[in-house]
Design an enzyme around this catalytic site. Structure first.
Site, PDB file in Angstrom:
ATOM      1  N   VAL A  11       0.816  -1.156   0.112  1.00 42.70           N
ATOM      2  CA  VAL A  11      -0.132   0.110  -0.145  1.00 42.70           C
ATOM      3  C   VAL A  11       0.905   1.209   0.099  1.00 42.70           C
ATOM      4  O   VAL A  11       0.711   2.300  -0.678  1.00 42.70           O
ATOM      5  CB  VAL A  11      -0.893  -0.054   1.235  1.00 42.70           C
ATOM      6  CG1 VAL A  11      -1.749   1.242   1.366  1.00 42.70           C
ATOM      7  CG2 VAL A  11      -1.991  -1.212   1.291  1.00 42.70           C
ATOM      8  N   CYS A 260      -5.179  -9.872   2.542  1.00 43.76           N
ATOM      9  CA  CYS A 260      -6.153  -8.728   3.027  1.00 43.76           C
ATOM     10  C   CYS A 260      -7.369  -9.365   3.521  1.00 43.76           C
ATOM     11  O   CYS A 260      -7.857  -9.418   4.636  1.00 43.76           O
ATOM     12  CB  CYS A 260      -6.781  -7.777   1.933  1.00 43.76           C
ATOM     13  SG  CYS A 260      -5.218  -6.650   1.722  1.00 43.76           S
ATOM     14  N   ARG A 327       1.539 -15.032   0.436  1.00 39.34           N
ATOM     15  CA  ARG A 327       0.763 -14.827   1.978  1.00 39.34           C
ATOM     16  C   ARG A 327      -0.544 -15.175   1.669  1.00 39.34           C
ATOM     17  O   ARG A 327      -1.368 -14.917   1.005  1.00 39.34           O
ATOM     18  CB  ARG A 327       0.806 -13.556   2.424  1.00 39.34           C
ATOM     19  CG  ARG A 327       2.322 -12.919   2.604  1.00 39.34           C
ATOM     20  CD  ARG A 327       2.338 -11.446   3.093  1.00 39.34           C
ATOM     21  NE  ARG A 327       1.674 -10.476   2.079  1.00 39.34           N
ATOM     22  CZ  ARG A 327       1.540  -9.299   2.065  1.00 39.34           C
ATOM     23  NH1 ARG A 327       1.985  -8.654   3.072  1.00 39.34           N
ATOM     24  NH2 ARG A 327       1.204  -8.442   1.192  1.00 39.34           N
TER      25      ARG A 327
HETATM   26  C1  UDX Z   1      -8.328  -7.229  -1.781  1.00 37.37           C
HETATM   27  C2  UDX Z   1      -9.420  -6.229  -2.301  1.00 37.37           C
HETATM   28  O1  UDX Z   1     -10.219  -6.402  -3.354  1.00 37.37           O
HETATM   29  C3  UDX Z   1      -8.885  -4.746  -2.197  1.00 37.37           C
HETATM   30  O2  UDX Z   1      -9.802  -3.910  -2.336  1.00 37.37           O
HETATM   31  C4  UDX Z   1      -8.143  -4.534  -0.744  1.00 37.37           C
HETATM   32  O3  UDX Z   1      -7.518  -3.224  -0.741  1.00 37.37           O
HETATM   33  C5  UDX Z   1      -7.271  -5.825  -0.305  1.00 37.37           C
HETATM   34  O4  UDX Z   1      -7.722  -7.059  -0.551  1.00 37.37           O
HETATM   35  P1  UDX Z   1      -6.482  -8.426  -3.083  1.00 37.37           P
HETATM   36  O5  UDX Z   1      -6.137  -9.096  -1.797  1.00 37.37           O
HETATM   37  O6  UDX Z   1      -5.223  -7.751  -4.012  1.00 37.37           O
HETATM   38  O7  UDX Z   1      -7.417  -7.136  -2.929  1.00 37.37           O
HETATM   39  O8  UDX Z   1      -7.154  -9.324  -4.048  1.00 37.37           O
HETATM   40  P2  UDX Z   1      -8.679  -9.443  -4.801  1.00 37.37           P
HETATM   41  O9  UDX Z   1      -8.320  -9.511  -6.396  1.00 37.37           O
HETATM   42  O10 UDX Z   1      -9.713  -8.841  -4.115  1.00 37.37           O
HETATM   43  O11 UDX Z   1      -8.802 -10.985  -4.576  1.00 37.37           O
HETATM   44  C6  UDX Z   1      -8.956 -11.600  -3.440  1.00 37.37           C
HETATM   45  C7  UDX Z   1      -9.010 -13.289  -3.281  1.00 37.37           C
HETATM   46  O12 UDX Z   1     -10.451 -13.618  -3.444  1.00 37.37           O
HETATM   47  C8  UDX Z   1      -8.184 -13.976  -4.341  1.00 37.37           C
HETATM   48  O13 UDX Z   1      -7.585 -15.048  -3.361  1.00 37.37           O
HETATM   49  C9  UDX Z   1      -9.022 -14.464  -5.154  1.00 37.37           C
HETATM   50  O14 UDX Z   1      -8.558 -15.740  -5.901  1.00 37.37           O
HETATM   51  C10 UDX Z   1     -10.360 -14.433  -4.629  1.00 37.37           C
HETATM   52  N1  UDX Z   1     -11.701 -14.470  -5.503  1.00 37.37           N
HETATM   53  C11 UDX Z   1     -11.947 -13.360  -6.010  1.00 37.37           C
HETATM   54  C12 UDX Z   1     -12.381 -15.499  -5.764  1.00 37.37           C
HETATM   55  O15 UDX Z   1     -12.014 -16.603  -5.224  1.00 37.37           O
HETATM   56  N2  UDX Z   1     -13.349 -15.268  -6.604  1.00 37.37           N
HETATM   57  C13 UDX Z   1     -13.691 -14.093  -7.112  1.00 37.37           C
HETATM   58  O16 UDX Z   1     -14.825 -13.831  -7.734  1.00 37.37           O
HETATM   59  C14 UDX Z   1     -12.863 -13.015  -6.800  1.00 37.37           C
END
Ligand code: UDX
Length: 429
Positions: A11, A260, A327
């Site tokens: 971030v 996150c 992570r």
């Molecule tokens: C997330 C939030 O989206 C973001 O707004 C916040 O600031 C940090 O956390 P991030 O952790 O980078 O971001 O990943 P993201 O793209 O949101 O995906 C999170 C997880 O959900 C991944 O493991 C992804 O594989 C999973 N996911 C996402 C699914 O299993 N299905 C989906 O439809 C979408």
């Protein structure tokens, strides 16, 4: 505007680089000297698309600099962003000791008015503690404001998310802080939500928890699809066309990971409990997410019959594509379970191999998906990298001992895989 970013993690570094690119003068501070020395030599501590070029451009233009001395940043800046980690304690509670440490250091070096902004994800009411800590430790009587400005960027698309957000949330308690923060974001065209600090803090926790719940919901529906012969892709499409539901975050798979969602869900459950509220929905979402990984392992094991001494090729280790972040990656638990039951594991990821070497022990690291497939009894798709979607499946089939693909991300068409002669198992269809 002169701004200071404390914490050069995902971030902090992206925020610093983007603010510099918008024309502000930014100093990024981190107490990890090695990291700061590397950044001064333009070496990024993690992979993020476009970040290296942006940092290089802004360092050259003298808008972005790095330091391991917080006093240097605090003395020069009107806005100080706290972007340090808030990792989970074993109980799930967010560990806010770094936030307290930074607030104390900021207080000791305050010499003129500034706004101390929480950008890290923090439990509701942290702003009050930050204010209290600064008052307690300030050496001079200097006016300051505390604000909350949660960051919603996703890894892999961080720069684009920062520069083109769905919304900017600003939690303030003074008109002066509001005006300065609005000015700071002037170069970004997005709806701005100005609210009180506690609401801003809650917007972040509630948003991430809602998205995680949405994923667990669709994964539960996928389990019903499997029991009935319905197709989760069709169901999700039909649901998502309802604008009240929306199309995104309805991809079923092996569950969410990353630094996150798991941590924020835990922290939100914990702070809710502390406030006297049992947030049952979130507990259920967390349970479904754990079960989803176990279900995937069971699918592989049932298809193999005897797991002991069989070889499973794992494609994808990072918690999602376009990042090298390991992570809380589902791959870790999945590999551990398979190993526990006696399987031999070969792994490949386009970006995360270096980080994975530090986390995964007793596995064979491969140079490409074909090496992972060679002599394997099963191939498990764990992260949906584009590279896997376009790989030569005929070659994969010839290399494998048994043409079994267990796809945790639904990247292939079941009909086509069947026609090609694969035994193909996916999620909810
Ligand atoms: C997330 C939030 O989206 C973001 O707004 C916040 O600031 C940090 O956390 P991030 O952790 O980078 O971001 O990943 P993201 O793209 O949101 O995906 C999170 C997880 O959900 C991944 O493991 C992804 O594989 C999973 N996911 C996402 C699914 O299993 N299905 C989906 O439809 C979408």
């Amino acid at each position: 505007m002169n701004i200071c970013i404390v914490g050069a993690g995902y971030v902090g570094l992206v925020t610093g680089a983007c603010f510099a690119d918008l024309g502000h003068k930014v100093i990024c501070v981190d107490n990890d000297r090695k990291k700061i020395e590397a950044l001064k030599k333009l070496k990024m501590p993690f992979y993020e698309k476009g970040l290296h070029d942006m940092v290089k451009r802004n360092v050259k233009a003298k808008r972005l600099s790095f330091s391991s001395r917080i006093e240097e940043g605090v003395k020069k800046s009107i806005v100080i962003f706290i972007c340090v980690g808030t990792p989970p304690r074993p109980s799930g509670e967010a560990d806010l000791s770094s936030i307290e440490h930074v607030a104390t250091e900021v207080a000791r070096n305050l010499s003129s008015y500034c706004i101390v902004v929480e950008k890290s994800t923090v439990p509701v009411k942290t702003g009050k503690w930050v204010e209290h800590t600064i008052k307690l430790n300030a050496r001079k009587k200097v006016k300051f404001d505390v604000a909350s400005n949660p960051e919603f960027l996703r890894e892999g698309t961080a720069i684009d998310d920062f520069l083109h957000p769905d919304r900017i949330v600003i939690g303030v308690e003074s008109k002066k802080a509001e005006k300065i923060l609005l000015d700071l974001y002037k170069g970004i065209d997005a709806e701005v939500v100005v609210t009180d600090i506690k609401s801003a803090e809650l917007i972040k926790h509630a948003s991430n928890s809602f998205l995680a719940t949405k994923i667990s919901f669709i994964n539960s529906v996928a389990n019903i699809c499997e029991r009935t012969g319905a197709n989760i892709a069709e169901v999700a499409h039909g649901m998502g066309l309802d604008t009240r539901i929306g199309k995104s975050f309805l991809r079923s798979g092996i569950g969410y990971g990353g630094f996150c969602f798991p941590k924020d869900l835990d922290a939100f459950i914990h702070i809710s409990g502390k406030l006297g509220y049992d947030f049952g929905i979130l507990k259920a979402a967390r349970k479904v997410n754990e079960e989803q990984k176990a279900l995937f392992v069971r699918k592989i094991e049932e298809a193999l019959w005897i797991v002991k001494a069989k070889t499973v090729g794992i494609l994808g280790l990072a918690f999602k594509p376009n990042t090298d972040d390991m992570r809380f990656a589902p791959s870790i638990d999945i590999i551990d379970s398979l190993k526990e039951n006696g399987a031999k594991i070969k792994v490949y990821d386009p970006q995360a191999m270096e980080k994975a070497r530090g986390v995964l022990k007793g596995v064979t690291f491969c140079k490409d998906p074909y090496e992972a497939a060679m002599n394997s009894d099963a191939l498990a798709i764990v992260t949906e990298w584009h590279e896997f979607e376009v790989m030569d499946l005929d070659r994969i089939k010839k290399l494998m001992k048994k043409p079994l693909v267990v796809d945790g991300r639904n990247i292939f068409d079941p009909q086509r895989m069947k026609e090609m002669g694969f035994e193909y198992i996916s999620i909810g269809r």
